[in-house]
Write a protein that holds these residues in place. Sequence first.
Motif, mmCIF file in Angstrom:
data_model
loop_
_atom_site.group_PDB
_atom_site.id
_atom_site.type_symbol
_atom_site.label_atom_id
_atom_site.label_comp_id
_atom_site.label_asym_id
_atom_site.label_seq_id
_atom_site.Cartn_x
_atom_site.Cartn_y
_atom_site.Cartn_z
ATOM 1 N N THR A 35 -35.681 -30.372 -26.012
ATOM 2 C CA THR A 35 -35.167 -30.778 -24.709
ATOM 3 C C THR A 35 -33.657 -30.696 -24.697
ATOM 4 N N GLU A 36 -33.105 -30.699 -23.566
ATOM 5 C CA GLU A 36 -31.649 -30.751 -23.383
ATOM 6 C C GLU A 36 -31.168 -32.163 -23.699
ATOM 7 N N ARG A 37 -29.920 -32.207 -24.326
ATOM 8 C CA ARG A 37 -29.381 -33.536 -24.653
ATOM 9 C C ARG A 37 -27.848 -33.466 -24.707
ATOM 10 N N SER A 38 -27.209 -34.573 -24.323
ATOM 11 C CA SER A 38 -25.739 -34.619 -24.273
ATOM 12 C C SER A 38 -25.216 -35.792 -25.121
ATOM 13 N N ARG A 39 -23.951 -35.641 -25.610
ATOM 14 C CA ARG A 39 -23.272 -36.737 -26.323
ATOM 15 C C ARG A 39 -21.772 -36.615 -26.060
ATOM 16 N N ALA A 40 -21.088 -37.782 -25.886
ATOM 17 C CA ALA A 40 -19.658 -37.793 -25.542
ATOM 18 C C ALA A 40 -18.807 -38.280 -26.723
ATOM 19 N N ALA A 41 -17.556 -37.780 -26.802
ATOM 20 C CA ALA A 41 -16.571 -38.236 -27.806
ATOM 21 C C ALA A 41 -15.228 -38.403 -27.132
ATOM 22 N N SER B 273 -14.434 -31.711 -20.109
ATOM 23 C CA SER B 273 -13.359 -32.685 -20.301
ATOM 24 C C SER B 273 -13.253 -33.543 -19.063
ATOM 25 N N SER B 274 -13.246 -34.838 -19.232
ATOM 26 C CA SER B 274 -13.166 -35.751 -18.095
ATOM 27 C C SER B 274 -11.775 -35.799 -17.506
ATOM 28 N N ASN B 275 -10.720 -35.372 -18.273
ATOM 29 C CA ASN B 275 -9.345 -35.436 -17.784
ATOM 30 C C ASN B 275 -8.696 -34.083 -18.027
ATOM 31 N N PRO B 276 -8.825 -33.162 -17.041
ATOM 32 C CA PRO B 276 -8.275 -31.818 -17.226
ATOM 33 C C PRO B 276 -6.757 -31.794 -17.360
ATOM 34 N N ARG B 277 -6.052 -32.930 -16.980
ATOM 35 C CA ARG B 277 -4.592 -32.950 -17.145
ATOM 36 C C ARG B 277 -4.211 -33.106 -18.609
ATOM 37 N N VAL B 278 -5.123 -33.702 -19.372
ATOM 38 C CA VAL B 278 -4.863 -33.868 -20.808
ATOM 39 C C VAL B 278 -5.351 -32.635 -21.561
ATOM 40 N N THR C 252 -34.579 -33.573 -28.942
ATOM 41 C CA THR C 252 -33.463 -33.068 -29.758
ATOM 42 C C THR C 252 -32.773 -34.242 -30.453
ATOM 43 N N ILE C 253 -32.495 -34.101 -31.735
ATOM 44 C CA ILE C 253 -31.853 -35.187 -32.519
ATOM 45 C C ILE C 253 -30.442 -34.749 -32.897
ATOM 46 N N PHE C 254 -29.406 -35.568 -32.482
ATOM 47 C CA PHE C 254 -27.995 -35.282 -32.781
ATOM 48 C C PHE C 254 -27.498 -36.081 -33.988
ATOM 49 N N GLY C 255 -26.544 -35.479 -34.681
ATOM 50 C CA GLY C 255 -25.742 -36.233 -35.636
ATOM 51 C C GLY C 255 -24.549 -36.857 -34.920
ATOM 52 N N PRO C 256 -23.603 -37.484 -35.647
ATOM 53 C CA PRO C 256 -22.459 -38.118 -34.984
ATOM 54 C C PRO C 256 -21.539 -37.098 -34.330
ATOM 55 N N PHE C 257 -20.894 -37.526 -33.258
ATOM 56 C CA PHE C 257 -19.891 -36.734 -32.551
ATOM 57 C C PHE C 257 -18.619 -37.589 -32.550
ATOM 58 N N PRO C 258 -17.796 -37.518 -33.623
ATOM 59 C CA PRO C 258 -16.704 -38.482 -33.800
ATOM 60 C C PRO C 258 -15.559 -38.259 -32.824
ATOM 61 N N SER D 175 -9.089 -38.293 -22.985
ATOM 62 C CA SER D 175 -10.098 -37.670 -22.129
ATOM 63 C C SER D 175 -11.429 -37.785 -22.845
ATOM 64 N N THR D 176 -12.506 -37.833 -22.084
ATOM 65 C CA THR D 176 -13.840 -37.883 -22.674
ATOM 66 C C THR D 176 -14.400 -36.476 -22.694
ATOM 67 N N ILE D 177 -14.771 -36.036 -23.879
ATOM 68 C CA ILE D 177 -15.339 -34.706 -24.039
ATOM 69 C C ILE D 177 -16.855 -34.880 -24.161
ATOM 70 N N THR D 178 -17.593 -34.289 -23.204
ATOM 71 C CA THR D 178 -19.056 -34.389 -23.228
ATOM 72 C C THR D 178 -19.608 -33.072 -23.735
ATOM 73 N N ALA D 179 -20.384 -33.170 -24.817
ATOM 74 C CA ALA D 179 -21.023 -31.992 -25.422
ATOM 75 C C ALA D 179 -22.497 -31.998 -25.025
ATOM 76 N N THR D 180 -22.990 -30.907 -24.420
ATOM 77 C CA THR D 180 -24.389 -30.823 -23.979
ATOM 78 C C THR D 180 -25.030 -29.629 -24.652
ATOM 79 N N GLN D 181 -26.202 -29.918 -25.298
ATOM 80 C CA GLN D 181 -26.964 -28.837 -25.911
ATOM 81 C C GLN D 181 -28.151 -28.543 -24.985
ATOM 82 N N ALA D 182 -28.237 -27.291 -24.532
ATOM 83 C CA ALA D 182 -29.295 -26.913 -23.574
ATOM 84 C C ALA D 182 -30.655 -26.948 -24.273
#
Length: 648
Positions: free
Chosen positions: A110-116, A76-81, A42-48, A97-104
């Motif tokens: 294939t499955e792939r993830s990217r964080a912003a 979300s890595s920080n649920p308080r935020v 799987t090929i992702f574009g930017p996740f700004p 907080s770090t937001i991780t986006a995962t495409q199944a």
Amino acid sequence: MHIDMNTSHRTTPTLAKKSLVLALAIAIISIAIAPIATATTTIFGPFPRITTTYGVGTFTIVPPTTNSPGPWSYVSSNPRVATVSGGVLNILSTGTSTITATQAASGVFTERSRAALLVVNPGTPVVGAFASQSVSITQGSLILKPPTSTSNGAWSFTSSKPAIASLSGNVVTLLDGGVVDITATQSSTALFNSTTAKMTLTVVAIDPVIGTFGNITLMKDSVGSVTLISPTSSSLGTWTFTSSNPAVATIVGATLTPVGLGTSTITATQAHSGNYASATASMTVTIQAAFPTLGAFPSVTAAYLASAANTVVIKVPTSNSTGAWTLTSSDPTVASLSGTTATLHKPGATLITATQGAIGTYGPSTPVAMTLTVVGTPTIGAWANIEKVVKDSDFTLTPPTSNSPNPWSYSSADTNVVDVVAGVVKVKGAGQTTITATQSASATWAQGVATLTIRVLGDIPTIGAFAPMQVTVGEAPLAIKPPTTNSLGAWTYTSSDAKIATVSAGTLVIVGAGTATITAMQLPLGNYSQSNTVQTTLTVKAKPFVVVTPSPAPTPTVKPSPSPTPTVKPTPTPTATVHPIATPLVTVSVAKRVITISVAKAAAGAKVTATINKVAAKIGKNTVKPGIKTVVVKIAGKVVYTRGLTIK
């Protein structure tokens, strides 16, 4: 391929076995029928980076671009935020907080993830209305109520014009009438930034009616100080004064003190009183340099001469200032200026204005002026003599040339010969007179004078015989009997020998024996000119000799012998030998324009001269121009002949 074989409940062994066999069979058949698949990356574009502010509530995530159709999930890595529900962020606080986006995986992808990074900044509170108010000054004070806000930050207040409304916390003290901006400021918190709200507070008061506060002008050093007078006002508020330029004027209380040259705005401020608002009035005080004290600037008269340098130094007035002087001429064609030196160009008058410049504590002087008068001396041209004949018509005199424009007047030394009236010459009688022409003086020209001689020729008198005269030495003076004549002119006489006789007032004074020639000439008068000369012989005899007989001497008593008396013979008076002087014979003849003069019987060695109109002439022929000519012949310097002729 991962296959989760876990089941949620148990089955019977027979049924399970049957199911398993069936599944395997289907799988084998499927494998046999379908082609074999290959996995694709799987090929992702930017996740700004995601930036937002607190208070927005939710934020929808935009996933990266991808070549896979697989579904997305977020963590979300920080649920308080922020927390994640589906693809929507629920913003709970500021922070990161770090937001991780995962495409199944999907199909061959294939499955792939990217964080912003998620950044949540403090938000802007939502503030309610902060309404403007209008209150009377008599209320004294006012408690401010802050506007509503989504922030719980503390509120503070400021006044744009503390002199009208001052603040202490949220309490406004009303000090004067006017309009004030009240600014409410909410401090920042962890979740919200600081914010402001503004309202207008109008303090209602009566404006006083203020009188005039006029400008003043003072001379530097003329006064030490001035007490300011407050304007009239309908309010009883106290007055204070301020100076905008203390370098020009300072104020202490109501006392203004001049300091330097220039201007300053003096503001008078009246404090509010009762229902009256404060008020201001302003005026301008001007501190000028003192005017110099100037002396006299008298007018000047200068002579203009064609042969001179024609400059004059203008003396400026005395002054208690040392400022430089500037001089100007109203008519530079009459006189131009360089400093204080005036160059004269022609007769005339020009206004010289002098101004002294400012220096130190002295300002510029008031301009003073005087008149510079340039007086010219006329240059008079030649003025030719004139010769006229009795009974000639009146004629107008042509004045001599002159560079002065002033008028001429005329006078005759002998009005019996000619008279001059308004420049017209009236011939009145024979003779000669001097005409004086006077060119009047003016403010810019001196007087001019010229003279000429006018000679008026008349008819020559007809003279009769001039009888010889005979007298004896010792006789009383003898009145000369003139010849007969048709003229009334006076006679003049001369004697050829003063040792024989002299002439005084027409009377012969006998001096000695002998003979002399008596010459007579009649002067011009009326229509007659000078006569021809006539002569006669004067014979003066010696006084007869007289013999004197002496008286006899008395006889004495005693008679001595008498001595013989000698006979005394008188000495005879010698008789002088008189040689008669020949009377000269003068003849004058005219042929056309030639006058011939001849002289006969002149004494030997005597000098003979002749003139025609006072110009030396020849004894002989003289060619002349037309006109009246007077011939005069002299022998030994004495006039023996005069005659007037008209040459055509």
